[in-house]
Design an enzyme around this catalytic site. Structure first.
Site, PDB file in Angstrom:
ATOM      1  N   LEU A 236      -7.967 -11.238   2.000  1.00  0.00           N
ATOM      2  CA  LEU A 236      -7.592 -12.236   0.990  1.00  0.00           C
ATOM      3  C   LEU A 236      -7.631 -13.608   1.647  1.00  0.00           C
ATOM      4  O   LEU A 236      -6.818 -13.897   2.532  1.00  0.00           O
ATOM      5  CB  LEU A 236      -6.174 -11.969   0.486  1.00  0.00           C
TER       6      LEU A 236
ATOM      7  N   ASP B 109       8.521  -3.315  -0.992  1.00  0.00           N
ATOM      8  CA  ASP B 109       8.850  -4.100   0.208  1.00  0.00           C
ATOM      9  C   ASP B 109       8.531  -5.570  -0.085  1.00  0.00           C
ATOM     10  O   ASP B 109       7.782  -6.224   0.634  1.00  0.00           O
ATOM     11  CB  ASP B 109       8.040  -3.590   1.409  1.00  0.00           C
TER      12      ASP B 109
ATOM     13  N   GLU C   7     -10.095  -5.317   1.869  1.00  0.00           N
ATOM     14  CA  GLU C   7     -10.639  -6.635   1.540  1.00  0.00           C
ATOM     15  C   GLU C   7      -9.735  -7.707   2.157  1.00  0.00           C
ATOM     16  O   GLU C   7      -8.514  -7.571   2.139  1.00  0.00           O
ATOM     17  CB  GLU C   7     -10.637  -6.727   0.005  1.00  0.00           C
TER      18      GLU C   7
HETATM   19  P1  ADP Z   1       2.393  -4.866   8.831  1.00  0.00           P
HETATM   20  O1  ADP Z   1       2.169  -3.589   8.092  1.00  0.00           O
HETATM   21  O2  ADP Z   1       2.167  -4.749  10.288  1.00  0.00           O
HETATM   22  O3  ADP Z   1       3.711  -5.530   8.464  1.00  0.00           O
HETATM   23  P2  ADP Z   1       0.983  -6.541   6.937  1.00  0.00           P
HETATM   24  O4  ADP Z   1       0.171  -5.680   6.069  1.00  0.00           O
HETATM   25  O5  ADP Z   1       2.267  -7.063   6.359  1.00  0.00           O
HETATM   26  O6  ADP Z   1       1.232  -5.852   8.351  1.00  0.00           O
HETATM   27  O7  ADP Z   1       0.077  -7.760   7.403  1.00  0.00           O
HETATM   28  C1  ADP Z   1       0.573  -8.758   8.268  1.00  0.00           C
HETATM   29  C2  ADP Z   1       0.177 -10.127   7.711  1.00  0.00           C
HETATM   30  O8  ADP Z   1      -1.241 -10.193   7.580  1.00  0.00           O
HETATM   31  C3  ADP Z   1       0.726 -10.361   6.297  1.00  0.00           C
HETATM   32  O9  ADP Z   1       1.987 -10.968   6.318  1.00  0.00           O
HETATM   33  C4  ADP Z   1      -0.318 -11.266   5.707  1.00  0.00           C
HETATM   34  O10 ADP Z   1      -0.069 -12.601   6.088  1.00  0.00           O
HETATM   35  C5  ADP Z   1      -1.601 -10.840   6.372  1.00  0.00           C
HETATM   36  N1  ADP Z   1      -2.387  -9.908   5.521  1.00  0.00           N
HETATM   37  C6  ADP Z   1      -2.085  -8.645   5.164  1.00  0.00           C
HETATM   38  N2  ADP Z   1      -3.038  -8.094   4.408  1.00  0.00           N
HETATM   39  C7  ADP Z   1      -3.991  -9.033   4.269  1.00  0.00           C
HETATM   40  C8  ADP Z   1      -5.258  -9.081   3.585  1.00  0.00           C
HETATM   41  N3  ADP Z   1      -5.732  -8.041   2.907  1.00  0.00           N
HETATM   42  N4  ADP Z   1      -5.965 -10.224   3.664  1.00  0.00           N
HETATM   43  C9  ADP Z   1      -5.500 -11.293   4.354  1.00  0.00           C
HETATM   44  N5  ADP Z   1      -4.338 -11.303   5.017  1.00  0.00           N
HETATM   45  C10 ADP Z   1      -3.585 -10.201   4.984  1.00  0.00           C
END
Ligand code: ADP
Length: 294
Positions: free
Chosen positions: A101, A202, A99
């Site tokens: 956000l 984390d 989903e």
């Molecule tokens: P990685 O595993 O490469 O570090 P992340 O899961 O931390 O990637 O995602 C990178 C960035 O994307 C996050 O810092 C956040 O800003 C954004 N993000 C991550 N998950 C979501 C989500 N479900 N919806 C909207 N933005 C997201």
């Protein structure tokens, strides 16, 4: 569209087809390059708003463990966690679809509410420290083999593993490795040995977001049951968490006196992870902590 973007776009279309069984119309998409090595995209469809991240498939099971971690956190129903749609592999790439956000302004009592919620998450306990599966911290493997003793778990499964890897990769000297191992022996005198707490694993500001109501939402977990002070200590490493967060946490699940002095000990783990992921720039901080506690 450049060739590279076109290639990624086609890959996303394949993911959507695999998950919906038809090709939904993409109303909008936006690439994210925020993560360390994963690529990510926001996809707006009539069916909903989705966040898909992917990598070159060289981290066995990474997204499966992330999906399971999101599920574990979500099941507590303590705070907002994006729901997972699916994970899988298409040709040589691994992906995780969840989903999206939508960013929204933080509500007035955001930090207080977040502090209370994190404390309530940490009150979720388990018979032992660890988890039923191993996962990753960044791109590095994280072993979650169960252990009864929390400090022993922190020393054996966290700090010594990263110290050993740094030695193997010649990022630290055998002398520094010896000092890290020697400090591990002293940890039982320096840290409170608390019961296992469910951790995000984390928790830095890059993984802290808002939900549609402006309350906290957490992404990118590396869950396990461990010492909760390690999680709180990590929130201070890069900062961005307001005082109200810590105060509210303490009201719900009080922390033993002297926590401030223990922060550097816990942060040796993420610091050594950073040494292994990004190089020697973090070594002076490690050296400083070693000197303080030797
Ligand atoms: P990685 O595993 O490469 O570090 P992340 O899961 O931390 O990637 O995602 C990178 C960035 O994307 C996050 O810092 C956040 O800003 C954004 N993000 C991550 N998950 C979501 C989500 N479900 N919806 C909207 N933005 C997201």
């Amino acid at each position: 569209m450049t060739f590279q973007v076109q290639e990624q776009y086609q890959f996303i279309e394949k993911i959507l087809f695999e998950n919906f069984g038809y090709e939904p119309t993409i109303q909008d998409f936006q690439f994210f390059y925020g993560g360390n090595f994963n690529l990510a995209v926001r996809i707006k469809l009539q069916e909903g708003d989705f966040f898909i991240k992917w990598n070159q498939g060289d981290h066995e099971g990474m997204f499966e463990t992330e999906a399971k971690s999101l599920q574990i956190l979500g099941e507590t129903q303590v705070l907002t966690i994006p729901s997972v749609v699916n994970f899988g592999k298409i040709v040589d790439k691994d992906y995780l679809m969840m989903e999206f956000l939508s960013p929204s302004p933080r509500k007035d009592n955001y930090w207080r509410d977040f502090g209370q919620k994190l404390a309530r998450l940490h009150l979720h306990s388990s018979a032992k420290h660890g988890l039923s599966f191993n996962n990753y911290i960044g791109a590095l493997a994280q072993s979650n083999e169960w252990m009864s003793d929390g400090i022993a778990f922190f020393a054996e499964k966290r700090l010594k593993v990263q110290a050993g890897l740094a030695l193997y990769e010649r990022r630290i000297s055998p002398e520094m490795h010896g000092r890290l191992v020697a400090l591990c022996e002293k940890l039982p005198q320096l840290l409170p040995n608390e019961k296992p707490a469910l951790l995000h694993g984390d928790l830095w500001s890059g993984n802290v977001m808002t939900d549609a109501q402006g309350a906290v939402a957490l992404v990118d977990p590396s869950c396990y049951y461990g010492l909760r002070e390690a999680e709180l200590a990590f929130t201070t490493m890069f900062g961005g968490f307001e005082t109200a967060f810590y105060e509210a946490y303490h009201e719900v699940y009080p922390i033993e006196n002297g926590f401030g002095d223990r922060i550097p000990l816990y942060n040796l783990y993420p610091l050594m992870v950073h040494v292994n992921l990004f190089g020697g720039g973090y070594l002076s901080a490690v050296e400083k902590i070693l000197r303080k506690f030797e």
